[in-house]
Design an enzyme around this catalytic site. Sequence first.
Site, PDB file in Angstrom:
ATOM      1  N   HIS A 281     -96.293  83.791 -54.027  1.00  0.00           N
ATOM      2  CA  HIS A 281     -97.015  84.811 -53.707  1.00  0.00           C
ATOM      3  C   HIS A 281     -97.750  84.592 -52.276  1.00  0.00           C
ATOM      4  O   HIS A 281     -98.993  84.925 -52.409  1.00  0.00           O
ATOM      5  CB  HIS A 281     -97.847  85.353 -54.728  1.00  0.00           C
ATOM      6  CG  HIS A 281     -98.250  86.707 -54.581  1.00  0.00           C
ATOM      7  ND1 HIS A 281     -97.562  87.865 -55.411  1.00  0.00           N
ATOM      8  CD2 HIS A 281     -99.077  87.634 -54.172  1.00  0.00           C
ATOM      9  CE1 HIS A 281     -97.960  88.874 -55.149  1.00  0.00           C
ATOM     10  NE2 HIS A 281     -99.049  88.827 -54.427  1.00  0.00           N
ATOM     11  N   SER A 313     -93.016  82.698 -48.772  1.00  0.00           N
ATOM     12  CA  SER A 313     -94.197  81.981 -48.891  1.00  0.00           C
ATOM     13  C   SER A 313     -94.109  81.016 -47.644  1.00  0.00           C
ATOM     14  O   SER A 313     -93.231  79.816 -47.818  1.00  0.00           O
ATOM     15  CB  SER A 313     -94.457  81.392 -49.993  1.00  0.00           C
ATOM     16  OG  SER A 313     -94.333  82.510 -51.028  1.00  0.00           O
TER      17      SER A 313
END
Length: 385
Positions: A281, A313
């Site tokens: 994330h 990411s």
Amino acid sequence: MSRTAWAYVAGGAGEGRTMRHNREAFERWRIVPRMLHGVTERDLSTSIVGTQMSSPILLAPIGAASVVTPDSDLIIAKGAVAAGTPYVISSQGCNPMEQTAAAMGSTPFWYQLYWSTDEALVDSMIKRAENCGAQALVVTLDTTILGWRPRDLNLGSLPFARGQGIAQYTSDPRFLDLVQERVAAGTERAKTRVTLGAVRTLVSMSRQHPGAFGKNLRSSEPRTAVEAFLDIYSNPGLSWDHLATLRHRTSLPIVLKGILHPDDARKAIELGVDAMIVSNHGGRQVDNAIASLDALVTIREAVGPRPTILLDSGIRSGTDVLIGLALGANACLLGRPYIYGLALDGEDGVRQVVGNIVAELDLTMGLLGVRTVQDLSRDLLAPAL
């Protein structure tokens, strides 16, 4: 960007160590160019779970991007179309998915699902995504609760509490029924001290809620909608049992986002999902977590070459994309970079960020003598000493 927008976009969980890990992971690999290869043309096209793509790049879902500019989802969609790049529309979007889908035209898009505690709302979101033409359903696994984000906390900032990033919900018939049930119940709220911040929040809620601003300002609906969203938007009890129901609920390809452990990857494959996104994330959920690129290497070694695996990411350049593909990703997702493009130059800023990254990928492949993205392999890389 404003201070609150910068904190929200640029910030990460805790001390920001996971964000640093994501970048450091790319630094641990070196590209080994080959000479006299005779390659003069490259083909960057690929197909992921049936979605035809001109390059192995998608725009990742980013919620509450209206902290940067109003109508953010529509502007991002137009930038994605100009770049010929698929966009994963966020559950926490700032424009209803139907409007964003219309802006995408014939350019492919996927829809990201945050699994609500209300199962009827889950079904409603899935059905809407199907009806507006999404080509895959991306279930985000790692945000059943929000991570500890000091930059936002220091400013007392949470966009969702101001009504930003909840447009998928306030445009959903099931969610609106839940709001009306709460309004009809007349649940007594705790009294809020009247401060300048409270007034600003009320104004923001009223402005973001569908309908006339003046009417919303006098209504309890905008505040009730925000409260309902915060109560039910994500399910802390999400489990593999929930995911096992998806095949009976949608015909769309299913992509799981947030896989970092080989055992979870194996479980996803056993469940029959179509693809997974190795992602932490963007370092926004767990501080000091494993870098997504490191997790990709471990997972690809564990599951073999056949499963479809995407990476996000820490990706900041075409060279990063090349390294990710060479280490086993089938495609990569961009996050913060295109939001910075959005902040700088709107639709064209998004287009330019994507265009630059694709151009660098293409040029680097040419320098390495790689004809297609499928030809990228670990043979092109060496671990840093």
